[in-house]
Design an enzyme around this catalytic site. Structure first.
Site, PDB file in Angstrom:
ATOM      1  N   GLU A  88       0.851  -1.283  -0.026  1.00 36.15           N
ATOM      2  CA  GLU A  88       0.038  -0.257   0.080  1.00 36.15           C
ATOM      3  C   GLU A  88       0.835   1.134  -0.002  1.00 36.15           C
ATOM      4  OE1 GLU A  88      -2.875  -1.223  -0.651  1.00 36.15           O
ATOM      5  OE2 GLU A  88      -3.132  -3.088   0.845  1.00 36.15           O
ATOM      6  N   ASP A 112      -1.155  -0.030 -10.159  1.00 40.39           N
ATOM      7  CA  ASP A 112      -1.539  -1.476 -10.073  1.00 40.39           C
ATOM      8  C   ASP A 112      -1.205  -2.179 -11.105  1.00 40.39           C
ATOM      9  OD1 ASP A 112      -1.844  -1.779  -7.137  1.00 40.39           O
ATOM     10  OD2 ASP A 112      -3.784  -1.252  -7.238  1.00 40.39           O
TER      11      ASP A 112
END
Length: 535
Positions: free
Chosen positions: A191, A352
């Site tokens: 993250e 991502d």
């Protein structure tokens, strides 16, 4: 002479969704979709660039959980069956659309070609070895694969127990070494969540750099002279690269980013929901749950419910335009920034990996066009990996980044709020108990050692940041809750049996078969830490 550099970094990650106890487990499909729609299409893009002798550089995270899924023989053969069912459905769709919906027939033919190419890459070209495919481009110097924490644990919270923090980092690095026979240069902080406590265990594993969120770098102490256009060196000796805001917005933004263009394929309109139930039933979940099949016939069209048929040619033309626009903006950005720097700037663009292909169907095509255009249509910047940049410019400003993440609002709220705060008392208690066991049994053998190693696995699997994220997002919440409870309950029973000296071997062997990640794990990684928490 190039004025600067651009570094594309794709973070490829999935939680460990292996369920051998069920023949068809819904969440395993996350992995099959990511392979079909993102990872293998990216490999095919790399293949085409290499075949055409187009120079390119890109970085990717392949997380330990993802590598474990890619290498698992059970999952490999289940994925093959998944592909075969998909090809069978595509053949039926070609017949159906040709007869009843001819305006969708060209799109059905496109899917046939696409899925056959994925099958050829997976089965014929790489013989089920997707990791080997990525290793090939690593060996060619085109791809820099970096590692991540063992199960993508949220490190700022795990850092309450330095031993647990060390375990997440060391096991992640060891897994990388096992698959790639080399040391990782970079480490993806799960993250992008940074706290200074991560520096020492990263340095112990000889990690050179991490990626952090924009404000984590620019709010560092002292303030970085070059903002996010050069790395800083943390107090612990790790280079930290900051995410570039402008390039992120162009790709990520829901309102302004490329993936929302009306010519691109609509993700949320799938034949698994649209077609007659009896027709589609063999290709959805055996319990009759309608799910995505991956065959989607419509383009985004607009914000309403009305959707027009997908036009592949128009979508590819738009991807080429957007690739040109991204290149143009990086040229002007680098021209402007380089005038005030004593070295060429680097623009760091992390995303991502699943955005490319899964969520943004044309994402791999966009990358393909971008590399080709940048190679032939401009001389302002060159693509580079963070590791290469550090080799060229090893001396950087000292600065202590601010705690931060790339989650909503930029700090830790996504992973600690009213939807998921209940999990941490259990995770912290389990970490304390694991450290206690490692201290109590410093040199276990036989069955006790196996039980201690399995307890380590259960703790690591419970610590995955994905479970808290899913609870916060409100989708598949029951699955995330059950996974946390499952691993904590397994850990607790192991803890109690180990302390009593009465281990149920049959039950333990069953756990080892189901949760078989990290075959070389050594529970002694949890031995008490005597060093400082951070520099």
């Amino acid at each position: 002479m190039h004025k600067g550099y651009v570094s594309l970094i794709l973070h490829a990650h999935l939680p460990y969704v292996r369920h051998p106890e069920y023949e068809n487990f819904l969440e395993e499909k996350w992995f099959y979709e990511a392979l079909t729609e993102s990872y293998i299409p990216l490999i095919n893009v790399f293949e085409s660039l290499e075949r055409d002798k187009v120079d390119f550089r890109i970085s990717m995270t392949l997380t330990p959980t993802l590598l474990s899924l890619m290498s698992d023989n059970l999952i490999k053969h289940r994925y093959l069956r998944y592909l075969e069912r998909l090809l069978d459905l595509t053949e039926k769709e070609i017949q159906r659309t040709q007869k009843y919906e001819p305006y969708l027939y060209p799109v059905a033919r496109m899917y046939e070609s696409r899925f056959k190419e994925v099958y050829h890459t997976y089965v014929d070209r790489y013989h089920f070895d997707i990791i080997g495919a990525f290793r090939k481009f690593m060996d060619a110097g085109k791809l820099e694969v970096i590692t991540c924490a063992a199960t993508h644990g949220f490190l700022p919270f795990i850092a309450l127990h330095p031993e647990a923090l060390r375990a997440q980092i060391k096991i992640g690095v060891d897994t990388y070494r096992r698959f790639f026979d080399r040391n990782p240069v970079g480490f993806w902080l799960p993250e992008c969540a940074y706290v200074p406590e991560v520096d020492i265990p990263l340095r112990e594993e000889d990690i050179k750099y991490v990626i952090i969120e924009t404000h984590g770098l620019i709010y560092g102490t002292p303030r970085p002279k070059y903002g996010t256009f050069a790395p800083v060196i943390t107090q612990g000796g790790i280079a930290a690269f900051g995410r570039d805001v402008e390039s992120s917005k162009q790709v990520w933004s829901a309102s302004e980013g490329y993936p929302g263009d009306y010519d691109y394929r609509e993700y949320y309109r799938d034949i698994g929901y649209d077609l007659d139930f009896e027709y589609i039933r063999p290709y959805i979940h055996p319990d009759g749950i309608r799910i995505n099949t991956g065959i989607k016939y419509y383009k985004i069209t607009g914000k309403g419910d009305y959707k027009e048929p997908y036009d592949r040619k128009a979508a590819l033309e738009k991807a080429a335009i957007h690739a040109g626009n991204f290149m143009f903006n990086r040229e002007h950005q680098i021209r402007y920034v380089s005038g005030g720097m004593e070295r060429p700037p680097i623009v760091v663009c992390p995303y991502d990996a699943e955005l490319f292909g899964h969520w943004w169907f044309e994402g791999p095509d966009w990358l393909n066009y971008l590399f080709r255009k940048a190679a032939y249509d401009q001389q302002v910047f060159r693509f580079i990996t963070p590791g290469e940049y550090l080799e060229m410019y090893p001396e950087n400003q000292l600065s202590n980044p601010s705690p931060s993440s790339w989650g909503n609002k930029g700090y830790f709220e996504v992973w600690l709020n009213q939807t998921n705060d209940w999990i941490y008392r259990h995770l912290h208690k389990a970490a304390e108990r694991m450290i206690e066991l490692a201290e109590m049994f410093p040199d276990a053998r036989g069955l006790k050692k196996d039980a201690l190693n399995q307890a380590s696995r259960e703790l690591l699997l419970a610590q995955s940041s994905d479970w808290a994220f899913i609870m916060n997002s409100g989708t598949m919440v029951d699955y995330a809750v059950n996974r946390i409870k499952l691993h904590i309950n397994r850990f607790t029973r192991l803890y109690e049996e180990i302390k009593k000296g009465s281990i149920d071997e049959s039950w333990l062997r069953g756990l080892e078969s189901r949760d078989n990640i990290f075959p070389d794990i050594d529970y002694r990684v949890y031995r008490p830490v005597t060093r400082p928490l951070y520099p």
